[in-house]
Design a protein around this motif. Structure first.
Motif, mmCIF file in Angstrom:
data_model
loop_
_atom_site.group_PDB
_atom_site.id
_atom_site.type_symbol
_atom_site.label_atom_id
_atom_site.label_comp_id
_atom_site.label_asym_id
_atom_site.label_seq_id
_atom_site.Cartn_x
_atom_site.Cartn_y
_atom_site.Cartn_z
ATOM 1 N N LEU A 44 -83.588 -73.758 -14.983
ATOM 2 C CA LEU A 44 -84.229 -74.902 -15.628
ATOM 3 C C LEU A 44 -84.955 -74.474 -16.899
ATOM 4 O O LEU A 44 -84.856 -75.146 -17.937
ATOM 5 N N THR A 45 -85.648 -73.367 -16.848
ATOM 6 C CA THR A 45 -86.358 -72.861 -18.028
ATOM 7 C C THR A 45 -85.396 -72.591 -19.171
ATOM 8 O O THR A 45 -85.637 -73.005 -20.310
ATOM 9 N N LEU A 46 -84.297 -71.932 -18.874
ATOM 10 C CA LEU A 46 -83.302 -71.630 -19.899
ATOM 11 C C LEU A 46 -82.649 -72.905 -20.426
ATOM 12 O O LEU A 46 -82.454 -73.064 -21.634
ATOM 13 N N LEU A 47 -82.354 -73.833 -19.550
ATOM 14 C CA LEU A 47 -81.747 -75.096 -19.952
ATOM 15 C C LEU A 47 -82.691 -75.880 -20.872
ATOM 16 O O LEU A 47 -82.265 -76.453 -21.877
ATOM 17 N N GLU A 48 -83.976 -75.898 -20.544
ATOM 18 C CA GLU A 48 -84.949 -76.596 -21.387
ATOM 19 C C GLU A 48 -85.093 -75.930 -22.748
ATOM 20 O O GLU A 48 -85.267 -76.612 -23.759
ATOM 21 N N LYS A 49 -85.012 -74.618 -22.790
ATOM 22 C CA LYS A 49 -85.047 -73.902 -24.071
ATOM 23 C C LYS A 49 -83.834 -74.282 -24.920
ATOM 24 O O LYS A 49 -83.953 -74.491 -26.131
ATOM 25 N N MET A 50 -82.682 -74.374 -24.281
ATOM 26 C CA MET A 50 -81.473 -74.785 -24.997
ATOM 27 C C MET A 50 -81.632 -76.195 -25.556
ATOM 28 O O MET A 50 -81.246 -76.471 -26.696
#
Length: 90
Positions: A44-50
């Motif tokens: 989720l953290t990586l997806l939100e950064k994207m």
């Protein structure tokens, strides 16, 4: 031995490169799932950064249908991951 050190990262990369969210979400919590080592909080953290980066770089992306569709898909996956995280931590 070295492969074991990077298996978490490899599974995370595979998930994002293959964009295999349906498999990840369907199999999460199963003992033999394909992305066993991928933590939903990390995903989720990586997806939100994207998502943030995509919005900053594409001010006019909202006018292109394929970019809007991509953002909707990211939002949908993020929502499902949040649900998975909240149900897992309850």
């Amino acid at each position: 031995m070295l492969q074991l050190a990077f298996i978490d990262l490899r599974q995370l990369l595979d998930l994002f490169i293959q964009w295999d969210w349906s498999t990840y979400l369907a199999d999460y919590g199963q003992p033999n799932c394909k992305y066993l080592r991928v933590n939903p909080v990390t995903a989720l953290t990586l997806l939100e950064k994207m998502k943030d980066t995509s919005r900053k770089n594409n001010m006019f992306a909202q006018f292109r249908k394929n970019e809007r569709d991509k953002q909707k898909l990211i939002d949908t996956v993020a929502k499902q991951l949040r649900g998975l995280i909240s149900s897992h931590h309850s």
